[in-house]
Design a protein around this motif. Sequence first.
Motif, PDB file in Angstrom:
ATOM      1  N   ARG A  80       2.484   3.126  -1.840  1.00 59.17           N
ATOM      2  CA  ARG A  80       2.609   4.121  -0.776  1.00 59.17           C
ATOM      3  C   ARG A  80       3.625   5.199  -1.170  1.00 59.17           C
ATOM      4  O   ARG A  80       4.668   4.916  -1.757  1.00 59.17           O
TER       5      ARG A  80
ATOM      6  N   PHE B 241       4.519  -1.346   7.614  1.00 60.26           N
ATOM      7  CA  PHE B 241       5.292  -0.922   6.445  1.00 60.26           C
ATOM      8  C   PHE B 241       6.778  -0.822   6.785  1.00 60.26           C
ATOM      9  O   PHE B 241       7.632  -1.212   5.991  1.00 60.26           O
TER      10      PHE B 241
ATOM     11  N   GLY C 289       7.515  -5.945  -6.779  1.00 58.72           N
ATOM     12  CA  GLY C 289       6.535  -4.868  -6.864  1.00 58.72           C
ATOM     13  C   GLY C 289       6.243  -4.465  -8.292  1.00 58.72           C
ATOM     14  O   GLY C 289       5.082  -4.225  -8.664  1.00 58.72           O
TER      15      GLY C 289
ATOM     16  N   ARG D  16       6.640   3.536  -3.228  1.00 60.64           N
ATOM     17  CA  ARG D  16       7.133   2.205  -2.894  1.00 60.64           C
ATOM     18  C   ARG D  16       5.958   1.235  -2.932  1.00 60.64           C
ATOM     19  O   ARG D  16       4.853   1.556  -2.487  1.00 60.64           O
ATOM     20  N   ARG D  17       6.233   0.055  -3.455  1.00 61.04           N
ATOM     21  CA  ARG D  17       5.191  -0.967  -3.540  1.00 61.04           C
ATOM     22  C   ARG D  17       5.414  -2.025  -2.461  1.00 61.04           C
ATOM     23  O   ARG D  17       6.530  -2.513  -2.287  1.00 61.04           O
ATOM     24  N   TYR D  18       4.337  -2.360  -1.777  1.00 63.26           N
ATOM     25  CA  TYR D  18       4.350  -3.444  -0.790  1.00 63.26           C
ATOM     26  C   TYR D  18       3.437  -4.552  -1.315  1.00 63.26           C
ATOM     27  O   TYR D  18       2.304  -4.280  -1.745  1.00 63.26           O
TER      28      TYR D  18
ATOM     29  N   ILE E 205       8.289  -4.361   6.864  1.00 62.91           N
ATOM     30  CA  ILE E 205       8.422  -4.984   5.540  1.00 62.91           C
ATOM     31  C   ILE E 205       9.467  -4.251   4.705  1.00 62.91           C
ATOM     32  O   ILE E 205      10.109  -4.857   3.830  1.00 62.91           O
ATOM     33  N   ARG E 206       9.668  -2.966   4.974  1.00 60.92           N
ATOM     34  CA  ARG E 206      10.735  -2.225   4.279  1.00 60.92           C
ATOM     35  C   ARG E 206      12.100  -2.811   4.611  1.00 60.92           C
ATOM     36  O   ARG E 206      12.998  -2.872   3.773  1.00 60.92           O
TER      37      ARG E 206
ATOM     38  N   ASP F  63      11.803  -9.083   4.272  1.00 55.77           N
ATOM     39  CA  ASP F  63      10.641  -9.864   3.876  1.00 55.77           C
ATOM     40  C   ASP F  63      10.135 -10.652   5.087  1.00 55.77           C
ATOM     41  O   ASP F  63      10.918 -11.036   5.960  1.00 55.77           O
TER      42      ASP F  63
ATOM     43  N   THR G 125       6.545  -8.589   1.111  1.00 54.02           N
ATOM     44  CA  THR G 125       7.812  -8.094   0.593  1.00 54.02           C
ATOM     45  C   THR G 125       7.644  -6.702   0.006  1.00 54.02           C
ATOM     46  O   THR G 125       6.554  -6.344  -0.456  1.00 54.02           O
ATOM     47  N   SER G 126       8.737  -5.934   0.043  1.00 57.45           N
ATOM     48  CA  SER G 126       8.767  -4.649  -0.669  1.00 57.45           C
ATOM     49  C   SER G 126       9.846  -4.684  -1.738  1.00 57.45           C
ATOM     50  O   SER G 126      10.318  -3.639  -2.195  1.00 57.45           O
ATOM     51  N   HIS G 127      10.251  -5.872  -2.147  1.00 61.50           N
ATOM     52  CA  HIS G 127      11.283  -6.021  -3.168  1.00 61.50           C
ATOM     53  C   HIS G 127      10.822  -5.321  -4.448  1.00 61.50           C
ATOM     54  O   HIS G 127       9.735  -5.607  -4.957  1.00 61.50           O
TER      55      HIS G 127
END
Length: 688
Positions: free
Chosen positions: A444, A334, A482, A451-453, A337-338, A341, A476-478
């Motif tokens: 999460r 996590f 998300g 936050r979406r992963y 990816i935060r 990407d 991605t966590s964009h």
Amino acid sequence: MTKYLSPYVNRDLSWIEFNRRVLEEAQDARNPLLERAKFLSIVSSNMDEFMSVRVAGIQDQMRAGLTKTDFTGYTPAGLWKRLIKRATGMVFEQYRSYRDVVRCLAKEGICIRTVEELNLTQKKAISDYFHEIVFPVLTPMAVDQSRPFPLVHTKELYLAVLLKRDEAIEEEEPLFAIVQVPSILSRFVPVQGRINSKKQEFVLLEDVIEQFIDTLFNGYTPFAVNPFRLTRNADLTLNEEGAEDLLEEIEKELRRRRWGIPVRLEVAKGMHPFALETLREELEIEDNLFEIDGPLDLSFLMRFVGSLPGYDNLRYEKMEPVYPREFDDSDDMFEVIRQRDVLMYHPYESFDAVNDFVLQAAYDPDVLAIKMTLYRVSGQSALVQALAKAAEAGKQVTVVVELKARFDEERNIAWARQLEKAGCHVVYGLVGLKTHAKILLVVRREQGTLRRYVHVGTGNYNDNTATLYTDIGLFTSHPVIGGDASALFNEVTGYSSPYEWKAFGVAPTDLREKLFRLIDRERENALAGRTAHIIAKMNSLSNQDMIDKLYEASQSGVKIDLIVRGVCCLRPGVPGRSENIKVYSIVDRYLEHARVMYFYNGGDEEVYLSSADWMTRNLMKRIELMCPVFDPGLRMILINMLRLNLEDDVKARELKPSGLYERVASRSETPFRSQFEAKKIQLWKGHA
């Protein structure tokens, strides 16, 4: 201007040309010998599916009396005749290639023999094997007035046996029986080696059974034993709207599939006329008969090659997928990816990273929910096990399982039940639409907010095919991606108003229209005198509206490079229509499966990953996904991947206006093979 019968290549004839390219790999002496045998196996498996689905559908149209031409100019009857003629020619070539491969294998000490060719010691060993292992599982099925013709299962191998009573008079009609060659046993039987010989010798199971067939019919004399194989219509006919339980409805259809209408009959060359006539009459199959000069169903070669230890000199060089190095320096995926990407290119990079991501989410106390789609899953899926663990740990786990994934229905039903038992919410998608999108969403809790992963891919969540297919995956966590991911799952799993996608293109609602807008933008740039370029990579291109849109762009001056592995109904290189379009197909060690779209966009280049081919079913009848790649560095990596394909002059073929393919001419003294060059992905990603 050159004139052609139609502006379009017929989809099914184009598929035949694709399978011919696979056959060419079996014929190519530059390929390792055991790999050539595997390509022969793939040709057979491909043809099985083509006959049981595509040819079966054409026969259904003929039975219904349809005479209307399709958009490529063919009536069902006219197309059927053309397909059978081409398929027959291909099968003839395939078995000529098989005999060549077998001869070459024998020179390497791998011998496929008949029982008659064995010495006395070997024959004794085979006799023991038959009586101890094979005989107990055989079931002879006689056909007479009291015993009707038995069910012949689709794509199973049988022996047709003609018998005479020991005391029969000369003119008495032969008796008929069939014996199924048990698929539970290995098709190839190893034989103990000859003294002072290093050769590995094998006989085929049907040959063993034929050798001892008299043991099944005491009091009768078998005088003709001939292998045969039937292919039935395998398409499911579902009444989804009227089904109270889709899972139960599909299970019923799978049982009915065993009784599907016969489509193709394969028989050994030289089959006894009485046996052949009996089969054709009982199975009610007049046409589509294939006389085979060799073992029926060469798909056994895949397992045969896989079972041989050693012989590394006759195989492709081993390629071990590397673990994505972005995750090497951290135990927290996590966190990685935060910060950025992460792009993965399978099979060069390991699918284990996806499994690990779900497993970490399952045990992370801050993860609240996991949502994903499953289309084709492997037999021992680590992903499914991780999802089950997450549900048991109290996470909200939602899995969209596509029960209608052709030929994987039974496996997906089993996974669905296992997931439900573990406490997952299992959804079977929307009525009338297959869910083909490849997406994974993890929600999460972080510092008082959510936050979406997201992981999106071009291929299935299947760790087996991820070692055999070329596919792209993006972590991605964009926040925009998300948000679209959450909206997509809401539409699939519940009631939700139409959503204005910020990043995604989603079929069947707006994916086609979004692609049209992107193509039109390039067209407008070309008309304004600016550089305009499209590169699109996919498995198949057959949607008429999409082809017309590409023709329109070509006529406006847009340069279009298409990398289409399989079916392509677009006819490139036609003056006045498609002279700015080139179409390439790459058939090599790995199955080219990634869908990637590039648009020059006046220099502000855009790249998209997609689950969808440009076929009517993908654009109009499935839930599909196209996702932009926002990171400039990752976009450049994908553009380089596309350029690799376009530079291939070893395994690439170019589609000509005739509808036929020709190998790309060598462009330099050093051959360029894109799949081998793709190993350099770690260098491109800055991990030298």
